[in-house]
Write a protein that holds these residues in place. Structure first.
Motif, mmCIF file in Angstrom:
data_model
loop_
_atom_site.group_PDB
_atom_site.id
_atom_site.type_symbol
_atom_site.label_atom_id
_atom_site.label_comp_id
_atom_site.label_asym_id
_atom_site.label_seq_id
_atom_site.Cartn_x
_atom_site.Cartn_y
_atom_site.Cartn_z
ATOM 1 N N GLY A 1 30.119 -15.403 -29.225
ATOM 2 C CA GLY A 1 31.228 -14.739 -29.921
ATOM 3 C C GLY A 1 31.830 -13.654 -29.048
ATOM 4 N N HIS A 2 30.982 -12.920 -28.371
ATOM 5 C CA HIS A 2 31.447 -11.857 -27.479
ATOM 6 C C HIS A 2 32.194 -12.442 -26.286
ATOM 7 C CE1 HIS A 2 30.724 -8.909 -24.129
ATOM 8 N NE2 HIS A 2 31.316 -8.147 -25.025
ATOM 9 N N ALA A 3 31.710 -13.574 -25.758
ATOM 10 C CA ALA A 3 32.407 -14.234 -24.632
ATOM 11 C C ALA A 3 33.821 -14.617 -25.061
ATOM 12 C CB ALA A 3 31.628 -15.476 -24.182
ATOM 13 N N VAL A 4 33.948 -15.137 -26.277
ATOM 14 C CA VAL A 4 35.275 -15.535 -26.769
ATOM 15 C C VAL A 4 36.168 -14.305 -26.932
ATOM 16 C CG1 VAL A 4 36.509 -16.563 -28.736
ATOM 17 C CG2 VAL A 4 34.455 -17.669 -27.833
ATOM 18 N N LEU A 5 35.570 -13.215 -27.373
ATOM 19 C CA LEU A 5 36.324 -11.967 -27.525
ATOM 20 C C LEU A 5 36.889 -11.488 -26.187
ATOM 21 C CD1 LEU A 5 37.071 -10.213 -29.889
ATOM 22 C CD2 LEU A 5 34.777 -9.208 -29.810
ATOM 23 N N CYS A 6 36.185 -11.775 -25.109
ATOM 24 C CA CYS A 6 36.671 -11.387 -23.772
ATOM 25 C C CYS A 6 37.965 -12.106 -23.407
ATOM 26 C CB CYS A 6 35.613 -11.685 -22.700
ATOM 27 S SG CYS A 6 34.117 -10.724 -22.884
ATOM 28 N N VAL B 1 43.839 -22.478 -18.299
ATOM 29 C CA VAL B 1 42.399 -22.415 -18.544
ATOM 30 C C VAL B 1 41.869 -21.040 -18.149
ATOM 31 C CG1 VAL B 1 40.153 -23.353 -17.824
ATOM 32 C CG2 VAL B 1 42.089 -24.899 -18.202
ATOM 33 N N LEU B 2 41.138 -20.416 -19.049
ATOM 34 C CA LEU B 2 40.513 -19.127 -18.754
ATOM 35 C C LEU B 2 39.000 -19.316 -18.692
ATOM 36 C CD1 LEU B 2 40.787 -15.960 -18.534
ATOM 37 C CD2 LEU B 2 40.341 -15.931 -21.000
ATOM 38 N N LEU B 3 38.430 -19.033 -17.533
ATOM 39 C CA LEU B 3 36.970 -19.085 -17.424
ATOM 40 C C LEU B 3 36.420 -17.688 -17.660
ATOM 41 C CD1 LEU B 3 36.211 -21.311 -14.268
ATOM 42 C CD2 LEU B 3 36.551 -21.991 -16.633
ATOM 43 N N ILE B 4 35.444 -17.587 -18.568
ATOM 44 C CA ILE B 4 34.781 -16.307 -18.798
ATOM 45 C C ILE B 4 33.548 -16.295 -17.905
ATOM 46 C CG2 ILE B 4 33.758 -14.757 -20.524
ATOM 47 C CD1 ILE B 4 36.659 -15.467 -21.165
ATOM 48 N N THR B 5 33.581 -15.467 -16.893
ATOM 49 C CA THR B 5 32.519 -15.499 -15.890
ATOM 50 C C THR B 5 31.742 -14.177 -15.902
ATOM 51 O OG1 THR B 5 33.861 -14.603 -14.110
ATOM 52 C CG2 THR B 5 33.960 -16.988 -14.443
ATOM 53 N N GLY B 6 30.867 -14.043 -14.955
ATOM 54 C CA GLY B 6 30.089 -12.811 -14.830
ATOM 55 C C GLY B 6 29.630 -12.685 -13.393
ATOM 56 N N ARG B 7 28.581 -11.914 -13.195
ATOM 57 C CA ARG B 7 28.057 -11.735 -11.838
ATOM 58 C C ARG B 7 27.610 -13.086 -11.271
ATOM 59 N NH1 ARG B 7 26.093 -7.244 -9.961
ATOM 60 N NH2 ARG B 7 24.110 -8.126 -9.345
ATOM 61 N N TYR C 1 40.618 -15.984 -14.795
ATOM 62 C CA TYR C 1 39.237 -15.517 -14.940
ATOM 63 C C TYR C 1 39.189 -14.197 -15.692
ATOM 64 C CZ TYR C 1 38.745 -19.066 -11.440
ATOM 65 O OH TYR C 1 38.792 -20.278 -10.798
ATOM 66 N N ALA C 2 38.190 -14.056 -16.546
ATOM 67 C CA ALA C 2 37.886 -12.759 -17.152
ATOM 68 C C ALA C 2 36.375 -12.612 -17.094
ATOM 69 C CB ALA C 2 38.367 -12.719 -18.599
ATOM 70 N N ARG C 3 35.908 -11.377 -16.983
ATOM 71 C CA ARG C 3 34.463 -11.170 -16.861
ATOM 72 C C ARG C 3 33.867 -10.716 -18.187
ATOM 73 N NH1 ARG C 3 32.500 -11.147 -11.054
ATOM 74 N NH2 ARG C 3 31.152 -9.421 -11.631
ATOM 75 N N LEU D 1 35.822 -11.576 -35.101
ATOM 76 C CA LEU D 1 34.721 -11.406 -34.140
ATOM 77 C C LEU D 1 34.412 -9.927 -33.910
ATOM 78 C CD1 LEU D 1 35.503 -14.160 -31.474
ATOM 79 C CD2 LEU D 1 33.355 -13.906 -32.762
ATOM 80 N N ARG D 2 35.467 -9.126 -33.860
ATOM 81 C CA ARG D 2 35.258 -7.681 -33.674
ATOM 82 C C ARG D 2 34.383 -7.086 -34.759
ATOM 83 N NH1 ARG D 2 37.623 -5.636 -29.788
ATOM 84 N NH2 ARG D 2 39.429 -6.738 -28.992
ATOM 85 N N ALA D 3 34.513 -7.652 -35.960
ATOM 86 C CA ALA D 3 33.777 -7.108 -37.106
ATOM 87 C C ALA D 3 32.468 -7.859 -37.347
ATOM 88 C CB ALA D 3 34.663 -7.201 -38.347
ATOM 89 N N THR D 4 32.149 -8.831 -36.482
ATOM 90 C CA THR D 4 30.941 -9.642 -36.704
ATOM 91 C C THR D 4 29.723 -8.949 -36.097
ATOM 92 O OG1 THR D 4 32.260 -11.667 -36.682
ATOM 93 C CG2 THR D 4 29.895 -11.923 -36.285
#
Ligand code: G1P
Length: 304
Positions: free
Chosen positions: A119-124, A61-67, A109-111, A227-230
């Motif tokens: 879409g950007h979160a998924v790209l991370c 499982v990869l959680l896309i997190t932030g501050r 984890y990825a930030r 997504l990169r081109a969206t």
């Protein structure tokens, strides 16, 4: 253009859970606490979602997190001091509750540095997911474990390749809150539709169907290049729905199929939804439910 059908049948083992949102709808609770840590009864919302992924066989499982999201990492980690204390007291029941969240899955984890959209979160997730099909689970939708959805979606991906979304029928006047899919039925499947096109949150009165996207996706890794081109779409954000539209009309990573979900779903996206989900989950609980239901019946009869 003919649809690109992926002929890979690699198993889906990775799940991506976007969790970088600021949770402004729940302020002040979310000033210093991630919204994903708000409990439904006694379990943080995010744990229900990780449990759902794990029980569909997605153990990575990869959680896309932030501050401000450190509590998420602590929750899925060991808590040695607390565990030692509970062990010394002989409180094995609570010890196993504490232990459980750190043993559900391998959590990475990825930030997402900038809040540029789903879409950007998924790209991370691209570096972690690489060239594998993967699932995306949005935390605002909880799916009752008695009505498994994700494993069905994985099976549909295995059969047809491409990408799979979860759909549910909602009333016309709620369609502007969701991504919307235009579909055609498949001859030999009751709960699977072919998705022909998608639109993110159509303006009220303009929805081309009543099939709303709920927050579960099984995606072909080709979606990353799309997504990169969206370009930024609705709300100035990079929308996953827009990338799926490109897949649906013949792009690499398609075709797109929709699994129609008719099971129990708990929306926790805003305060009213969250309260309803809490009450429903409390009523369902074996330990608290009987007492709580009795109280609720009485409350409704006498106070409302
Ligand atoms: C997101 C998606 C939308 C989907 C919804 C499901 O929107 O962009 O297509 O229908 O999740 O919950 P959000 O609710 O995050 O704005």
């Amino acid at each position: 253009m003919s649809a690109h059908v992926s002929n890979t049948v690699e198993p889906v083992v990775k799940a991506v859970i976007p969790a970088a949102g600021l949770g402004t709808r729940f302020l002040p609770a979310t000033k210093a606490t991630p919204k994903e840590m708000l409990p439904l009864v006694d379990k943080p919302a995010i744990q229900y979602v990780v449990e759902e992924a794990a029980s569909a066989g997605l153990s990575d499982v990869l959680l896309i997190t932030g501050r401000n999201k450190r509590a998420l990492e602590d929750h899925f980690d060991r808590a040695h001091e607390l565990e030692a204390l509970l062990a010394a007291k002989g409180d094995h029941q609570r010890l196993s509750l504490v232990h459980e969240s750190s043993s559900l899955a391998t959590v990475h984890y990825a930030r997402q540095g900038d809040p540029l959209g789903l879409g950007h979160a998924v790209l991370c997730a691209q570096a972690h997911v690489a060239d594998n099909p993967f699932a995306v689970l949005l935390g605002d939708d909880l799916i009752d474990p008695r009505d498994p959805l994700l494993s069905r979606m994985v099976a549909v991906r295995q059969r047809y390749g491409g990408s799979v979304i979860a759909l549910t029928e909602v009333p016309e006047d709620r369609m502007h809150l969701y991504g919307c899919a235009v579909t055609t039925p498949l001859a030999d499947e009751d709960d699977v539709l072919r998705v022909n096109s998608l639109v993110e949150k159509p303006a009220p009165g303009t929805a081309p169907s009543r099939y709303a996207l709920i927050g579960r996706y099984v995606l072909d890794p080709a979606v990353f290049e799309v997504l990169r081109a969206t370009p930024p779409g609705r709300g100035g954000e990079i929308q996953l729905t827009d990338a799926l539209q490109a897949l649906a009309v013949g792009g690499a990573g398609g075709p797109v199929h929709g699994v129609v979900f008719t099971g129990r779903r708990y929306d926790t996206g805003d305060r009213s939804d969250y309260l309803r989900a809490t009450v429903r989950l409390a009523c369902e609980r074996e330990d608290l439910g009987p007492d709580f239901r009795r109280w609720l019946r009485n409350f409704v009869a006498t106070e409302l």
